[in-house]
Design an enzyme around this catalytic site. Structure first.
Site, short mmCIF file in Angstrom:
data_model
loop_
_atom_site.label_atom_id
_atom_site.label_comp_id
_atom_site.label_asym_id
_atom_site.label_seq_id
_atom_site.Cartn_x
_atom_site.Cartn_y
_atom_site.Cartn_z
N TYR A 573 0.85 -1.15 -0.08
CA TYR A 573 0.11 -0.14 0.10
C TYR A 573 0.82 1.33 -0.13
O TYR A 573 2.13 0.97 -0.03
CB TYR A 573 -1.12 -0.04 1.13
CG TYR A 573 -2.17 -1.15 1.17
CD1 TYR A 573 -2.75 -1.37 0.02
CD2 TYR A 573 -1.98 -2.28 2.19
CE1 TYR A 573 -3.46 -2.30 -0.23
CE2 TYR A 573 -2.88 -3.04 2.19
CZ TYR A 573 -3.57 -3.45 0.73
OH TYR A 573 -4.35 -4.72 0.79
N GLY A 718 -5.22 -14.38 12.00
CA GLY A 718 -6.39 -13.90 11.07
C GLY A 718 -7.38 -14.95 10.87
O GLY A 718 -8.21 -15.02 11.33
N ARG A 719 -6.95 -15.62 9.84
CA ARG A 719 -7.97 -16.79 9.39
C ARG A 719 -8.33 -17.61 10.32
O ARG A 719 -9.35 -18.13 10.41
CB ARG A 719 -7.34 -17.70 8.24
CG ARG A 719 -7.22 -17.06 6.87
CD ARG A 719 -6.30 -17.62 5.90
NE ARG A 719 -6.27 -16.85 4.37
CZ ARG A 719 -5.35 -16.29 4.31
NH1 ARG A 719 -4.23 -15.71 5.13
NH2 ARG A 719 -5.13 -15.56 3.11
#
Length: 796
Positions: A573, A718-719
């Protein structure tokens, strides 16, 4: 079949013997350029699993090997004046020379044509005259080099220097001598292989090797069989205390750099690679001999089971490659740990020993609890004491302070983009998503990347903090987390940069919008991928505007009541794209050197830090490597981390990659943790900053192991939390932990225990007259003591 084998090491000999047993009509010829009694090295180590396979395949070989084995179960770690012994491992080793003699004799019994001191015919001739050609010609395989286009070799020479030696000292266990010298840290890998001697491998980083003067003989060419006696004399002197009056033995011993060998393919027509010619695994994790003999067994079995050669070789590679690649991943983690061993020199002996044992990620805290429960408990006690805590508990449930923020445990819900906002406003979905994770026991819940402007969104579904309406909606979520749980909640803010104006993930991840798109921006006019927009190169005015957007978002995050703020400078980003030379091609003061590439991200961070309440922490997420040639490396990440900490970052959230489409990440379990580990040791810990590890961490065992080894302070998952929003509470239940680190809200308290099942309903009768020893209080330590009347002694 008519089979040609090039190379008379254990792999080639064992394959010949197995094939002859399966069908005596096979015509097998083996060529070895060295004499039959030439062997380099001392001992070879086998696992119980491999020995079981050898026993099933050839009982004659297995029975003879078993009579020659040195067996033990302990690992002794000698570090900082202490010796830590850990039991329950299970090793068997024997002399390499004896193994070769055994296999040569077995081949002779089975009428294999063995041709020692003879160069093999040209590979073209072998291919034409034989049904199968086995290339077992070692790490420097000439056959592999000849057909490099077909095999696709990838050779990775490493930086550490090592020398394979022996000693007439018979060790009782696997020995790691880790010694801090005036030149740096050196280590010895040692293990017994008979009642007469032990293998003694000395290893050190190349910088230490130079500093110690071992490079004195660097330009000398030693003939085969001749050892570097000057270096060996220096080794004797440096490790005189460890040798305790015993001798160092040499056998073609000279300095080497370990070369990790991988191949895209192991076969070409009727030629197949085996052992070190096909793959290598660092000696710190296992034996090349072990892998080669396992290869031989699998190849012989596949040739016997299939009617044609193509099917057999295809089955062999399909069956064997996953096993080898798994071993190589563990070996890679281990060798890289030893390359960085100097960064752990200030750890206490107990944590260091645990760190060493768990370096490859194959041994974990729960694994050690089964092998040596006393040591596992000791590690937890030491961890609690090092944190100034009085109560030992699973490491993940120990509290942690980051900046001025106290967290009840070490578990973080990692930022995960949900692409479910409307006009940047988080709604009911986000409240349920983040609220459920807070109720599920995590110490800190992080939002997805919250965009600082409409043009800074990744997709139309991304949330923002660029309007007051968005702020107010975030405040509702923050208030819910604070009122209904004991979790803390943090906001991650960022700008999409050149990865913006793309579709929702499930519509096509990183794919450009076909309608309603907006202009992406970046440090340079270089697109993220071939289908993505070419971003507009930011000028000074554009950079100032974006910096102001970060400040405005920071102020709104403070007003919403977030406990922590994270600046997203990773994953390609905007701020990440300034940091990476892959995306930053500027020629002004914001491009070129790492110092210049850091300039704008640090300007943004300084502005955010100044706008954020002083008592609340600010962290930064970084990509520790770009996984691209010419991109940022682990070395660069240390400089990036050091700069942000110097500017006041309270913590570093260490991820990797996602900077450009052409990346080639080395995925695997906990694969990003070594990057977090290095940054913690070299930058964060000395400065009092925290490090968050993230990436393919999914079990409480891995979480605890990473924390106990000192590789990170917090673990972001996360997952795992998408699979189970109450993962943290379930981990507490499975570890039988009850305390403030895992708080069940009153409404959920009835679920603290696993529901009964057919297994838990059954009550088993006592069927033994005498009670079995309690494994938690009685751990056997098997030592190799060949001088005693028995072959080994069991010490309680």
């Amino acid at each position: 079949m008519k089979i040609a084998i090039v190379g008379g090491g254990p792999g080639g000999l064992y394959f010949a013997a197995l094939m002859k047993q399966l069908d005596p009509s096979h015509e097998i010829t083996l060529w070895e350029r060295n004499a039959a009694n030439d062997t380099f090295g001392f001992g070879v180590v086998f696992s119980d699993e491999t020995l079981g396979g050898i026993g099933n395949a050839d009982p004659v070989v297995a029975e003879y090997m078993s009579r020659r084995f040195a067996r033990w179960s302990d690992i002794d770690v000698h570090f900082a004046g202490q010796t830590i012994s850990v039991g329950g491992q299970g090793f068997a080793a024997m002399s390499r020379k004896e193994l070769l003699e055994l296999l040569q004799r077995r081949c002779a019994e089975l009428n294999v044509d063995l041709r020692f001191q003879t160069m093999a015919p040209a590979i073209e001739e072998l291919e034409a005259d034989y049904d199968l050609v086995l290339a077992a010609d070692g790490v420097n395989s000439q056959i592999r080099a000849k057909y490099a286009d077909a095999f696709g070799p990838d050779l990775d020479p490493r930086t550490n220097k090592y020398m394979w030696l022996g000693t007439d000292q018979v060790f009782e266990a696997f020995k790691f001598f880790v010694k801090e010298t005036e030149w740096g840290v050196m280590q010895i890998h040692g293990y017994p292989y008979s009642d007469e001697g032990s293998t003694f491998i000395v290893e050190m980083h190349e910088d230490v090797w130079h500093a110690a003067g071992f490079d004195e003989t660097a330009n000398e060419v030693f003939p085969p069989g001749v050892s570097d006696e000057k270096a060996i004399a220096k080794v004797r002197s440096i490790f005189a205390e460890e040798l305790d009056g015993y001798e160092v033995l040499s056998n073609n011993s000279k300095w080497l750099n370990f070369n990790t060998v991988r191949n895209r393919s192991w076969r070409k027509d009727n030629v197949v690679l085996l052992g070190d010619a096909a793959h290598t695994a660092h000696f710190s994790i296992g034996s090349g001999t072990k892998l080669a003999m396992e290869d031989s067994l699998a190849l012989a079995a596949c040739l016997h089971e299939h009617q044609d050669l193509e099917s057999a070789l295809s089955a062999y590679e399909a069956e064997r490659r996953p096993v080898v690649e798994s071993t190589q991943r563990a070996a890679q983690a281990s060798l890289e740990w030893f390359e960085r061993i100097g960064q752990y020199k200030d750890q206490d002996a107990t944590q260091f020993a645990f760190n060493l044992l768990t370096r490859s990620r194959r041994i974990t805290q729960e694994n050690l609890r089964l092998r040596d429960p006393e040591f596992a408990a000791d590690v937890e006690r030491h961890f609690a004491q090092s944190q100034g805590l009085t109560q030992a508990a699973p490491a993940m449930f120990q509290p942690f302070r980051i900046g001025g923020l106290e967290l009840k445990n070490r578990v973080v819900v990692s930022p995960m983009d949900m692409y479910s906002a409307v006009d940047g406003i988080p709604g009911d979905f986000h409240k349920v998503h983040l609220g459920s994770k807070a109720l599920g026991g995590a110490g800190l819940v992080m939002t997805e990347m919250v965009c600082v402007s409409e043009a800074g969104r990744i997709t139309p579904g991304c949330t923002g903090l660029y309007t007051d309406v968005q702020r107010d909606s975030w405040k509702e979520i923050v208030d819910f987390v604070h009122s209904q749980s004991t979790a803390k909640i943090g906001a991650q803010i960022g700008h999409s940069g050149r990865k913006g104006s793309t579709k929702l993930m499930w519509e096509g991840i990183d794919e450009p919008l076909e309608a309603g798109n907006w202009q992406a921006v970046g440090p340079s006019a270089v697109s993220y991928g071939p289908r993505n927009q070419v971003p507009l190169e930011l000028d000074r005015a554009g950079m100032d505007s974006i910096k102001e957007e970060f400040v405005a978002a920071t102020l709104r995050a403070a007003e919403a009541g977030f406990d922590l703020l994270e600046v997203h400078a990773a994953h390609g980003y905007l701020l990440s794209s300034f940091l990476s030379p892959v995306s930053n091609r500027r020629t002004d003061e914001y491009g070129g050197s790492l110092e210049n590439r850091l300039r704008f991200p640090l300007e943004v961070f300084d502005a955010v830090r100044a706008a954020w309440p002083a008592g609340k922490p600010v962290t930064v997420r970084i990509s520790a490597t770009d996984w691209i040639d010419g991109g940022n490396t682990s070395d660069d990440s240390v400089g990036i981390a050091r700069a942000f900490v110097a500017h006041g970052a309270d913590g570093l959230d260490v991820s990797t990659g996602q900077v450009a489409k052409e990346e080639k990440p080395a995925f695997g379990r906990s694969y990003q943790t070594p990057f977090a580990d290095r940054i913690r040791q070299e930058v964060a810990a000395p400065a009092g900053a925290a490090v968050i590890a993230v990436g393919a961490i999914s079990t409480y065992d891995d979480v605890n192991s990473i924390l106990l080894a000192g590789r990170a302070d917090l673990i972001a998952l996360g997952r795992t939390h998408l699979y189970d929003p109450q993962w943290t509470l379930h981990a507490a239940a499975e570890q039988e932990y009850q305390g403030t680190g895992a708080t069940w809200i009153p409404q959920f308290r009835a679920g603290r225990r696993k529901p009964p099942s057919s297994r838990t309903d059954a009550v088993r009768p006592r069927l033994s007259l005498l009670k079995e020893p309690d494994a938690a209080t009685s751990t056997p330590h098997l030592r190799w003591t060949p001088a005693s009347a028995a072959a080994s002694v069991l010490v309680k």
